[in-house]
Design an enzyme around this catalytic site. Sequence first.
Site, PDB file in Angstrom:
ATOM      1  N   GLY A 153       0.740  -1.254   0.000  1.00  7.81           N
ATOM      2  CA  GLY A 153       0.000   0.000   0.000  1.00  7.81           C
ATOM      3  C   GLY A 153       0.766   1.297   0.000  1.00  7.81           C
ATOM      4  O   GLY A 153       0.171   2.368   0.118  1.00  7.81           O
ATOM      5  N   GLY A 154       2.079   1.235  -0.155  1.00  9.37           N
ATOM      6  CA  GLY A 154       2.873   2.464  -0.158  1.00  9.37           C
ATOM      7  C   GLY A 154       2.426   3.418  -1.256  1.00  9.37           C
ATOM      8  O   GLY A 154       2.184   4.607  -1.005  1.00  9.37           O
ATOM      9  N   GLY A 206      -5.539  -9.501 -10.962  1.00  5.51           N
ATOM     10  CA  GLY A 206      -5.566  -8.283 -11.765  1.00  5.51           C
ATOM     11  C   GLY A 206      -5.762  -8.564 -13.253  1.00  5.51           C
ATOM     12  O   GLY A 206      -6.254  -7.703 -13.996  1.00  5.51           O
ATOM     13  N   CYS A 278      10.389  -3.097  -9.211  1.00  5.36           N
ATOM     14  CA  CYS A 278      11.577  -2.741  -8.430  1.00  5.36           C
ATOM     15  C   CYS A 278      12.712  -3.696  -8.797  1.00  5.36           C
ATOM     16  O   CYS A 278      13.398  -4.236  -7.935  1.00  5.36           O
ATOM     17  CB  CYS A 278      11.283  -2.717  -6.937  1.00  5.36           C
ATOM     18  SG  CYS A 278      10.432  -4.153  -6.318  1.00  5.36           S
TER      19      CYS A 278
HETATM   20  C1  LIG Z   1       5.549  -4.869  -6.155  1.00  5.71           C
HETATM   21  S1  LIG Z   1       4.216  -5.418  -5.220  1.00  5.71           S
HETATM   22  C2  LIG Z   1       3.177  -3.996  -5.128  1.00  5.71           C
HETATM   23  C3  LIG Z   1       3.682  -2.955  -4.138  1.00  5.71           C
HETATM   24  C4  LIG Z   1       2.664  -1.844  -3.879  1.00  5.71           C
HETATM   25  N1  LIG Z   1       2.228  -1.225  -5.102  1.00  5.71           N
HETATM   26  C5  LIG Z   1       3.227  -0.815  -2.938  1.00  5.71           C
HETATM   27  O1  LIG Z   1       3.677   0.238  -3.420  1.00  5.71           O
HETATM   28  O2  LIG Z   1       3.205  -1.017  -1.729  1.00  5.71           O
HETATM   29  C6  LIG Z   1       3.357  -6.484  -6.308  1.00  5.71           C
HETATM   30  C7  LIG Z   1       2.060  -7.017  -5.777  1.00  5.71           C
HETATM   31  O3  LIG Z   1       1.402  -7.708  -6.826  1.00  5.71           O
HETATM   32  C8  LIG Z   1       0.590  -8.692  -6.261  1.00  5.71           C
HETATM   33  N2  LIG Z   1       0.177  -9.633  -7.327  1.00  5.71           N
HETATM   34  C9  LIG Z   1       0.834 -10.705  -7.768  1.00  5.71           C
HETATM   35  N3  LIG Z   1       0.146 -11.296  -8.761  1.00  5.71           N
HETATM   36  C10 LIG Z   1      -0.958 -10.532  -8.947  1.00  5.71           C
HETATM   37  C11 LIG Z   1      -2.069 -10.629  -9.829  1.00  5.71           C
HETATM   38  N4  LIG Z   1      -2.148 -11.612 -10.719  1.00  5.71           N
HETATM   39  N5  LIG Z   1      -3.026  -9.712  -9.719  1.00  5.71           N
HETATM   40  C12 LIG Z   1      -2.941  -8.709  -8.815  1.00  5.71           C
HETATM   41  N6  LIG Z   1      -1.935  -8.582  -7.961  1.00  5.71           N
HETATM   42  C13 LIG Z   1      -0.936  -9.480  -8.028  1.00  5.71           C
HETATM   43  C14 LIG Z   1       1.445  -9.271  -5.164  1.00  5.71           C
HETATM   44  O4  LIG Z   1       0.640  -9.856  -4.160  1.00  5.71           O
HETATM   45  C15 LIG Z   1       2.202  -8.026  -4.657  1.00  5.71           C
HETATM   46  O5  LIG Z   1       1.586  -7.509  -3.504  1.00  5.71           O
END
Ligand SMILES: C[S@@+](CC[C@H](N)C(=O)[O-])C[C@H]1O[C@@H](n2cnc3c(N)ncnc32)[C@H](O)[C@@H]1O
Lengths: 352, 265
Positions: A153-154, A206, A278
């Site tokens: 959630g950042g 997603g 990242c």
């Molecule tokens: C890089 S992190 C997101 C960090 C977040 N945007 C932040 O700034 O705190 C990627 C996220 O994508 C989620 N994720 C993985 N596969 C996904 C999918 N098919 N649909 C939606 N979210 C997914 C993971 O659970 C993870 O929390």
Amino acid sequence: TKWAGTRPKVASSDLALHHFDMTYSLQLGDLWPSVRVGMLSEKKYGALVNSFSCDSDVISALQTQGCRDFISTALTEHLSTDPELHNPTAAPITSHIQCFTFPRGDISRFRPARSDSNGLLNYYLLDAASVLPVLALDVQPGHSVLDLCAGPGGKTLALLQTHDLRFLWANDLSGSRTARLRRTLQSYLPTELLMEGKVHVTSVDGRQWRDKDESTFDRVLVDVPCTTDRHSLMEEENNIFKRSRTRERQMLPLLQMELLLAGIQAVRPGGDVVYSTCSLSQLQNECVVQRAVTVAQQEMGIRVEVQNLSSFTRLFSHTFHFAPQPAVGELVLPHLCANFGPIYLCKLRRMS
Amino acid sequence: IPRLFCSAPPPPKAVQHPEPELTMRALAEMGFSETQAEVVYEVAKKKRCKHQVPILTSLFVLGFNPDSMLKVLEKCPDLYVVKESQLQQRIANLRKLGLLEGSLQRVISHYPQILSLPIKKVNAVSRLLREKCQFTVQQVTDILRDSPHILQEDHTSLEYVFQYAYFRMGCQQAEMVKAKLFRLSVEELQCRHGFLERRGLYQTPDKKGQTLIVNPKLKDFLPVSEETFLTKIALSTQEEFDVFRKLLARELEEERGREHTRTAS
Ligand SMILES: C[S@@+](CC[C@H](N)C(=O)[O-])C[C@H]1O[C@@H](n2cnc3c(N)ncnc32)[C@H](O)[C@@H]1O
């Protein structure tokens, strides 16, 4: 024993390092050693100020510690002194986001966030470079925004600092991640705001947005799962370089492309999508974007245009080290003196 | 061999006392100028040495000239009060450790404190190097000649420097001697090695002694200036290295803190 090194025999972090040595030394050439030592050393944080908190001292407290909001600093100081930034194609930045960082080379740490009289925390600590994708998204008053992979959630919090956005949909596949996201929102946002139905949190794949026929969002953030390079080098827990996760890792670019295509599908014509990771990996960055642009055109009949962010990065080059010109998008390189990133971002406009 | 007395201050020139006159002559015989002799008297008086200054005799015998004798005493005024018998035993001991003519003089002028150390202390360090670190007798001599200050260092930290180079960096004793390893502080060693390692320029050899990259030679990156280290070996900037030094210091400090809590609980 203390000489066996700090990590177990074939630690996943060692596998990650080996993998990076092979790929990034080719990709980054002479820059790799600098990036490598940065990633293997303590990273720097930024304090994203929570404008909903009524801790009125927070700014002055941060300033007394020697930090500055890198965004307003860039806008007031560098924008006025750099003539090249006045050209009309420069990415617009109308932001209420404030993110404080310690100066270049300063290794001081932030104190933990404090709650105000309403129990809301005064700032959120994150990689300051991860605010860049949100800034590049350029959310305007009245916009509806989709944060496709939002947990923990950042970036969602950063998006919400634009108070007058109309609607924010934050989604994450992982249930535990959305739970964390909810908790984060509760610690940072007034209850009224959450009750108004302005923020909507879901936990679905997603990729589903690709099949939905509604292209309504003004802005979509696609912050995909990736090899999280820094994390993979430093932590064993949840490490994607674990041998048992090889296949998952190899499938990442495909997943990333599908998520980006879903984002492109969800945005209205004329709206913008920002793709971010990242990771330093070309395969997960430029290649995914380029491939998605082609597939969107060929299979979905949607034309998207990559937006030029070079003046945007120029504006922030006092705070971050940017890689010299990736094929598309921009890449923040870790560096001991400004140890943020890696963060890749690419902005796409849906034309049709 | 002239004996030097320093119980009396230098006499006014006109007055002739047998004893001090002898001393002045003795100093003059060793080649001291009048001003130099006065300096020696001055300090000897301050040091309240009652009878004589055997160190001058010892140095004279070793072939030191007045200039270098003065320098030695300036660096280590404690030597004014060391007894003759002690001096002779200590010098003999250093010879036994392999510091022969030439080397012996160089060590003393470089690090005069070596003559103020009890034999026991010197031998304990030499034993540590031979037994715990497995240096050869010749290597120990070389180490003492290159880095005599280690004689006054804490044994645990000496051993730590060795173990760090041996186990953590995978170096052999001969390389360590060539690189004058012990001239560096532990912090500096860890800092240079850690910097290279994290930049991907240094690897600890595996069990078979193999590495995927060619490590730079110890002697090429330890006994060189920081500038040379950065431009020739690490290929980096002063700014980065300065930040790294701060980060590493904090890392190690926190690690020690954690170890401390672990052992305490
Ligand atoms: C890089 S992190 C997101 C960090 C977040 N945007 C932040 O700034 O705190 C990627 C996220 O994508 C989620 N994720 C993985 N596969 C996904 C999918 N098919 N649909 C939606 N979210 C997914 C993971 O659970 C993870 O929390």
